[in-house]
Write a protein that holds these residues in place. Structure first.
Motif, PDB file in Angstrom:
ATOM      1  N   ARG A  12      50.408  30.496  35.908  1.00 14.11           N
ATOM      2  CA  ARG A  12      50.040  31.011  37.233  1.00 14.11           C
ATOM      3  C   ARG A  12      49.149  30.054  38.026  1.00 14.11           C
ATOM      4  NH1 ARG A  12      51.135  36.635  37.316  1.00 14.11           N
ATOM      5  NH2 ARG A  12      51.450  36.257  39.519  1.00 14.11           N
ATOM      6  N   ILE A  13      48.820  28.903  37.447  1.00 17.67           N
ATOM      7  CA  ILE A  13      47.903  27.961  38.092  1.00 17.67           C
ATOM      8  C   ILE A  13      48.444  27.473  39.432  1.00 17.67           C
ATOM      9  CG2 ILE A  13      46.886  25.653  37.900  1.00 17.67           C
ATOM     10  CD1 ILE A  13      46.463  26.304  34.890  1.00 17.67           C
ATOM     11  N   ASP A  14      49.722  27.129  39.492  1.00 21.04           N
ATOM     12  CA  ASP A  14      50.284  26.644  40.751  1.00 21.04           C
ATOM     13  C   ASP A  14      50.185  27.701  41.843  1.00 21.04           C
ATOM     14  OD1 ASP A  14      50.845  24.175  39.656  1.00 21.04           O
ATOM     15  OD2 ASP A  14      52.957  24.622  39.267  1.00 21.04           O
ATOM     16  N   GLU A  15      50.371  28.968  41.479  1.00 15.72           N
ATOM     17  CA  GLU A  15      50.240  30.052  42.459  1.00 15.72           C
ATOM     18  C   GLU A  15      48.796  30.169  42.944  1.00 15.72           C
ATOM     19  OE1 GLU A  15      52.759  33.789  41.524  1.00 15.72           O
ATOM     20  OE2 GLU A  15      52.443  32.749  39.610  1.00 15.72           O
ATOM     21  N   PHE A  16      47.841  30.028  42.027  1.00 16.43           N
ATOM     22  CA  PHE A  16      46.440  30.073  42.417  1.00 16.43           C
ATOM     23  C   PHE A  16      46.125  28.948  43.396  1.00 16.43           C
ATOM     24  CE2 PHE A  16      42.322  28.000  41.720  1.00 16.43           C
ATOM     25  CZ  PHE A  16      41.529  28.923  42.385  1.00 16.43           C
ATOM     26  N   ILE A  17      46.535  27.740  43.058  1.00 16.95           N
ATOM     27  CA  ILE A  17      46.242  26.588  43.910  1.00 16.95           C
ATOM     28  C   ILE A  17      46.892  26.764  45.285  1.00 16.95           C
ATOM     29  CG2 ILE A  17      46.633  24.100  44.199  1.00 16.95           C
ATOM     30  CD1 ILE A  17      46.210  23.861  41.133  1.00 16.95           C
ATOM     31  N   LYS A  77      43.513  37.941  41.420  1.00 18.63           N
ATOM     32  CA  LYS A  77      43.175  38.718  40.224  1.00 18.63           C
ATOM     33  C   LYS A  77      44.288  38.783  39.165  1.00 18.63           C
ATOM     34  CE  LYS A  77      40.639  42.913  39.180  1.00 18.63           C
ATOM     35  NZ  LYS A  77      40.102  44.166  39.685  1.00 18.63           N
ATOM     36  N   PRO A  78      45.557  38.962  39.538  1.00 19.06           N
ATOM     37  CA  PRO A  78      46.605  39.025  38.499  1.00 19.06           C
ATOM     38  C   PRO A  78      46.831  37.719  37.744  1.00 19.06           C
ATOM     39  CG  PRO A  78      47.384  39.970  40.572  1.00 19.06           C
ATOM     40  CD  PRO A  78      46.074  39.296  40.856  1.00 19.06           C
ATOM     41  N   PHE A  79      46.305  36.609  38.243  1.00 21.25           N
ATOM     42  CA  PHE A  79      46.504  35.314  37.605  1.00 21.25           C
ATOM     43  C   PHE A  79      45.546  35.054  36.445  1.00 21.25           C
ATOM     44  CE2 PHE A  79      47.587  33.687  42.162  1.00 21.25           C
ATOM     45  CZ  PHE A  79      48.770  34.412  42.159  1.00 21.25           C
ATOM     46  N   PHE A  80      44.466  35.845  36.347  1.00 23.81           N
ATOM     47  CA  PHE A  80      43.436  35.601  35.335  1.00 23.81           C
ATOM     48  C   PHE A  80      43.926  35.888  33.923  1.00 23.81           C
ATOM     49  CE2 PHE A  80      40.330  36.940  38.844  1.00 23.81           C
ATOM     50  CZ  PHE A  80      40.057  35.641  39.199  1.00 23.81           C
ATOM     51  N   ASN A  81      43.405  35.107  32.958  1.00 25.61           N
ATOM     52  CA  ASN A  81      43.621  35.426  31.550  1.00 25.61           C
ATOM     53  C   ASN A  81      42.292  35.739  30.861  1.00 25.61           C
ATOM     54  OD1 ASN A  81      42.444  32.924  31.150  1.00 25.61           O
ATOM     55  ND2 ASN A  81      44.207  32.008  30.116  1.00 25.61           N
ATOM     56  N   ALA A  82      41.218  35.776  31.629  1.00 30.08           N
ATOM     57  CA  ALA A  82      39.895  36.162  31.141  1.00 30.08           C
ATOM     58  C   ALA A  82      39.108  36.676  32.345  1.00 30.08           C
ATOM     59  CB  ALA A  82      39.177  34.980  30.500  1.00 30.08           C
ATOM     60  N   LYS A  83      38.100  37.468  32.051  1.00 30.43           N
ATOM     61  CA  LYS A  83      37.275  38.008  33.126  1.00 30.43           C
ATOM     62  C   LYS A  83      36.526  36.871  33.817  1.00 30.43           C
ATOM     63  CE  LYS A  83      33.690  41.365  34.093  1.00 30.43           C
ATOM     64  NZ  LYS A  83      32.748  42.336  33.567  1.00 30.43           N
ATOM     65  N   PRO A  84      36.584  36.809  35.148  1.00 33.54           N
ATOM     66  CA  PRO A  84      35.826  35.770  35.852  1.00 33.54           C
ATOM     67  C   PRO A  84      34.323  36.002  35.716  1.00 33.54           C
ATOM     68  CG  PRO A  84      36.907  37.233  37.416  1.00 33.54           C
ATOM     69  CD  PRO A  84      37.336  37.662  36.053  1.00 33.54           C
ATOM     70  N   GLU A  85      33.581  34.925  35.818  1.00 32.45           N
ATOM     71  CA  GLU A  85      32.118  34.990  35.765  1.00 32.45           C
ATOM     72  C   GLU A  85      31.584  34.424  37.069  1.00 32.45           C
ATOM     73  OE1 GLU A  85      30.288  33.713  31.946  1.00 32.45           O
ATOM     74  OE2 GLU A  85      32.352  33.102  31.481  1.00 32.45           O
ATOM     75  N   ALA A  86      30.483  34.992  37.555  1.00 35.34           N
ATOM     76  CA  ALA A  86      29.909  34.521  38.808  1.00 35.34           C
ATOM     77  C   ALA A  86      28.396  34.520  38.724  1.00 35.34           C
ATOM     78  CB  ALA A  86      30.376  35.415  39.957  1.00 35.34           C
ATOM     79  N   TRP A  87      27.823  33.531  39.396  1.00 36.78           N
ATOM     80  CA  TRP A  87      26.375  33.392  39.471  1.00 36.78           C
ATOM     81  C   TRP A  87      25.982  33.121  40.913  1.00 36.78           C
ATOM     82  CZ3 TRP A  87      29.536  30.947  36.016  1.00 36.78           C
ATOM     83  CH2 TRP A  87      29.373  31.266  34.663  1.00 36.78           C
TER      84      TRP A  87
END
Length: 98
Positions: free
Chosen positions: A14-19, A79-89
């Protein structure tokens, strides 16, 4: 100045779709009131991990973006492209040497 760092891990397929989605929306995000910088990074070793760095006038500006239709649309697509929960700071920039 508030710096927002977001770490995102994607399904490799899904990386190409994200980019592509980032390319479509990056200028809109950067032009959002209160956003002073937007950068996208990719991990050298784990190429499915990306980071965004964005600089905001204030937490109020960031929250206005996070509550906007633009953010909701971008996040819904991403959101559907993730394979792990995103982290934010959210961090305060203390010093920068150029």
């Amino acid at each position: 100045m508030l710096v927002r760092i977001v770490k995102m891990s994607f399904e490799p397929s899904r990386i190409d779709e994200f980019i592509a989605n980032f390319e479509i929306n990056k200028n809109k995000i950067r032009a959002f009131t209160g956003c002073n910088l937007l950068e996208l990074y990719r991990d050298k070793n784990n190429t499915n991990i990306f980071f965004t760095y964005s600089y905001w006038d204030s937490e109020k500006s960031l929250n206005a973006y996070r509550n906007s239709d633009l953010f909701k649309a971008v996040w819904a697509k991403t959101k559907p492209f993730f394979n792990a929960k995103p982290e934010a700071w959210s961090v305060d920039k203390i010093e920068s040497l150029n």
